[in-house]
Design a protein around this motif. Structure first.
Motif, PDB file in Angstrom:
ATOM      1  N   UNK A 181      35.485 -80.640 -40.950  1.00 53.91           N
ATOM      2  CA  UNK A 181      35.767 -80.914 -39.542  1.00 53.91           C
ATOM      3  C   UNK A 181      35.104 -79.874 -38.644  1.00 53.91           C
ATOM      4  N   UNK A 182      35.106 -78.622 -39.092  1.00 61.58           N
ATOM      5  CA  UNK A 182      34.425 -77.557 -38.349  1.00 61.58           C
ATOM      6  C   UNK A 182      32.943 -77.881 -38.215  1.00 61.58           C
ATOM      7  N   UNK A 183      32.346 -78.400 -39.294  1.00 57.24           N
ATOM      8  CA  UNK A 183      30.923 -78.760 -39.265  1.00 57.24           C
ATOM      9  C   UNK A 183      30.647 -79.836 -38.224  1.00 57.24           C
ATOM     10  N   UNK A 184      31.525 -80.827 -38.136  1.00 60.05           N
ATOM     11  CA  UNK A 184      31.363 -81.887 -37.130  1.00 60.05           C
ATOM     12  C   UNK A 184      31.443 -81.302 -35.731  1.00 60.05           C
ATOM     13  N   UNK A 185      32.395 -80.403 -35.517  1.00 64.16           N
ATOM     14  CA  UNK A 185      32.550 -79.783 -34.200  1.00 64.16           C
ATOM     15  C   UNK A 185      31.283 -79.013 -33.807  1.00 64.16           C
ATOM     16  N   UNK A 186      30.670 -78.323 -34.767  1.00 58.30           N
ATOM     17  CA  UNK A 186      29.479 -77.541 -34.472  1.00 58.30           C
ATOM     18  C   UNK A 186      28.304 -78.440 -34.089  1.00 58.30           C
ATOM     19  N   UNK A 187      28.103 -79.521 -34.840  1.00 60.14           N
ATOM     20  CA  UNK A 187      26.956 -80.398 -34.597  1.00 60.14           C
ATOM     21  C   UNK A 187      27.152 -81.259 -33.357  1.00 60.14           C
ATOM     22  N   UNK A 188      28.361 -81.753 -33.164  1.00 61.25           N
ATOM     23  CA  UNK A 188      28.600 -82.710 -32.078  1.00 61.25           C
ATOM     24  C   UNK A 188      29.449 -82.118 -30.954  1.00 61.25           C
ATOM     25  N   UNK A 189      29.302 -80.821 -30.724  1.00 56.10           N
ATOM     26  CA  UNK A 189      30.162 -80.185 -29.724  1.00 56.10           C
ATOM     27  C   UNK A 189      29.963 -80.753 -28.334  1.00 56.10           C
ATOM     28  N   UNK A 190      28.742 -81.183 -28.014  1.00 49.30           N
ATOM     29  CA  UNK A 190      28.506 -81.767 -26.688  1.00 49.30           C
ATOM     30  C   UNK A 190      29.283 -83.068 -26.521  1.00 49.30           C
ATOM     31  N   UNK A 191      29.268 -83.919 -27.547  1.00 48.82           N
ATOM     32  CA  UNK A 191      30.033 -85.172 -27.493  1.00 48.82           C
ATOM     33  C   UNK A 191      31.521 -84.898 -27.383  1.00 48.82           C
ATOM     34  N   UNK A 192      31.986 -83.915 -28.145  1.00 49.41           N
ATOM     35  CA  UNK A 192      33.413 -83.601 -28.156  1.00 49.41           C
ATOM     36  C   UNK A 192      33.852 -83.046 -26.808  1.00 49.41           C
ATOM     37  N   UNK A 193      33.047 -82.157 -26.248  1.00 50.20           N
ATOM     38  CA  UNK A 193      33.372 -81.610 -24.923  1.00 50.20           C
ATOM     39  C   UNK A 193      33.392 -82.720 -23.878  1.00 50.20           C
ATOM     40  N   UNK A 194      32.445 -83.648 -23.963  1.00 50.58           N
ATOM     41  CA  UNK A 194      32.383 -84.758 -23.007  1.00 50.58           C
ATOM     42  C   UNK A 194      33.629 -85.630 -23.110  1.00 50.58           C
ATOM     43  N   UNK A 195      34.116 -85.836 -24.319  1.00 53.81           N
ATOM     44  CA  UNK A 195      35.325 -86.638 -24.514  1.00 53.81           C
ATOM     45  C   UNK A 195      36.548 -85.902 -23.977  1.00 53.81           C
ATOM     46  N   UNK A 196      36.617 -84.592 -24.218  1.00 54.59           N
ATOM     47  CA  UNK A 196      37.761 -83.810 -23.738  1.00 54.59           C
ATOM     48  C   UNK A 196      37.796 -83.735 -22.212  1.00 54.59           C
ATOM     49  N   UNK A 197      36.598 -83.662 -21.610  1.00 52.72           N
ATOM     50  CA  UNK A 197      36.547 -83.608 -20.148  1.00 52.72           C
ATOM     51  C   UNK A 197      36.940 -84.937 -19.532  1.00 52.72           C
ATOM     52  N   UNK A 198      36.594 -86.027 -20.218  1.00 53.65           N
ATOM     53  CA  UNK A 198      36.906 -87.361 -19.721  1.00 53.65           C
ATOM     54  C   UNK A 198      37.444 -88.202 -20.873  1.00 53.65           C
ATOM     55  N   UNK A 199      38.729 -87.976 -21.232  1.00 52.16           N
ATOM     56  CA  UNK A 199      39.292 -88.656 -22.405  1.00 52.16           C
ATOM     57  C   UNK A 199      39.375 -90.175 -22.256  1.00 52.16           C
ATOM     58  N   UNK A 200      39.551 -90.632 -21.034  1.00 56.82           N
ATOM     59  CA  UNK A 200      39.635 -92.077 -20.817  1.00 56.82           C
ATOM     60  C   UNK A 200      38.233 -92.605 -20.544  1.00 56.82           C
ATOM     61  N   UNK A 201      37.574 -93.028 -21.608  1.00 55.97           N
ATOM     62  CA  UNK A 201      36.228 -93.572 -21.515  1.00 55.97           C
ATOM     63  C   UNK A 201      36.006 -94.524 -22.681  1.00 55.97           C
ATOM     64  N   UNK A 202      34.905 -95.241 -22.649  1.00 56.31           N
ATOM     65  CA  UNK A 202      34.649 -96.272 -23.650  1.00 56.31           C
ATOM     66  C   UNK A 202      34.558 -95.707 -25.061  1.00 56.31           C
ATOM     67  N   UNK A 203      33.848 -94.593 -25.241  1.00 54.69           N
ATOM     68  CA  UNK A 203      33.677 -94.035 -26.576  1.00 54.69           C
ATOM     69  C   UNK A 203      35.019 -93.657 -27.185  1.00 54.69           C
TER      70      UNK A 203
END
Length: 260
Positions: free
Chosen positions: A52-74
């Motif tokens: 899970x840590x590995x996923x966070x490192x590679x996709x941190x931009x996607x994760x941050x985008x989801x956390x900033x705007x949790x209500x979205x299509x993705x």
């Protein structure tokens, strides 16, 4: 369990979680080969935390985008895709635990081999994640739920499921890896009660931490590699590998009985 066994299991988990060769299947197989008798529940959870840590490192931009705007299509697509695995985990837990005894391990590897052989023959899709819909996500989620069976690759099943829904190959891999976040978190949460009761299951803390760290490092390597591999249609090489492993497991279960 000693340090070297923890390292080998960590490497297997890190690589096999994201390469389409089944991490759960390899962990069951290696535990049989090493003759590990301790309860591996806590250790298994911590290995998954490493990936899970590995996923966070590679996709941190996607994760941050989801956390900033949790209500979205993705976010909605990931929730829909996670529902089938939740249903299986809640209502068929005893069956899942029985499967982890390894009885169907060889057949699981062979199923993965067939799926991967077929995947390179699926025509290139044109959808990206923005064009994906709820039905597409549900079908990919069903593929993930089926992959709870040891030997059936989660990443392989979800990537192939995404390809059948006309996603382009890079988007298919990206969605599969993002799906692993709620899947791994959900699995860890469901096991918290048992972990509290069992503790470390007789495994010293140092091998657990080493295994987790190794799993994170090799998980990162596997994600980076898989993002390139999927676009080049080279899944057949993984298919050959898991087919050989599947035949080996079945031969041992029915003929040799070295490990099973």
């Amino acid at each position: 369990m000693d340090i070297w066994q923890a390292i080998i299991l960590g490497v297997a988990q890190g690589l096999a979680e994201f390469l389409p060769i089944s991490s759960s299947g390899h962990l069951v197989l290696l535990q049989q080969i090493f003759g590990i008798q301790e309860s591996g529940l806590f250790f298994g959870v911590m290995l998954h935390v490493g990936t899970l840590i590995a996923v966070f490192v590679v996709f941190w931009k996607d994760i941050v985008a989801i956390l900033k705007k949790p209500i979205q299509k993705l976010t909605g697509l990931l929730i829909v895709a996670t529902v089938p695995a939740i249903i299986v985990g809640l209502f068929f837990k005893d069956t899942v635990e029985m499967l982890f005894a390894g009885k169907f391990l060889g057949w699981g590897f062979l199923v993965t081999a067939v799926v991967l052989f077929l995947s390179d023959r699926i025509p290139e899709g044109k959808k990206n994640l923005e064009q994906m819909n709820g039905k597409n996500a549900l079908i990919v989620g069903i593929c993930q739920a089926i992959a709870i069976v040891p030997g059936i690759s989660r990443s392989g099943s979800t990537i192939v499921g995404s390809l059948t829904q006309k996603l382009d190959r890079r988007s298919a891999a990206r969605f599969s890896f993002l799906m692993s976040i709620p899947a791994i978190l959900g699995s860890a949460v469901m096991e918290v009660k048992d972990v509290i009761v069992e503790g470390t299951g007789g495994i010293p803390l140092l091998p657990v931490l080493v295994g987790m760290a190794v799993s994170a490092v090799f998980g990162y390597i596997a994600i980076r590699a898989m993002l390139k591999i999927i676009t080049n249609k080279k899944m057949k090489y993984f298919a050959i590998y898991v087919a050989v492993v599947g035949v080996f497991v079945l031969a041992d279960q029915f003929i040799f009985h070295w490990f099973f």
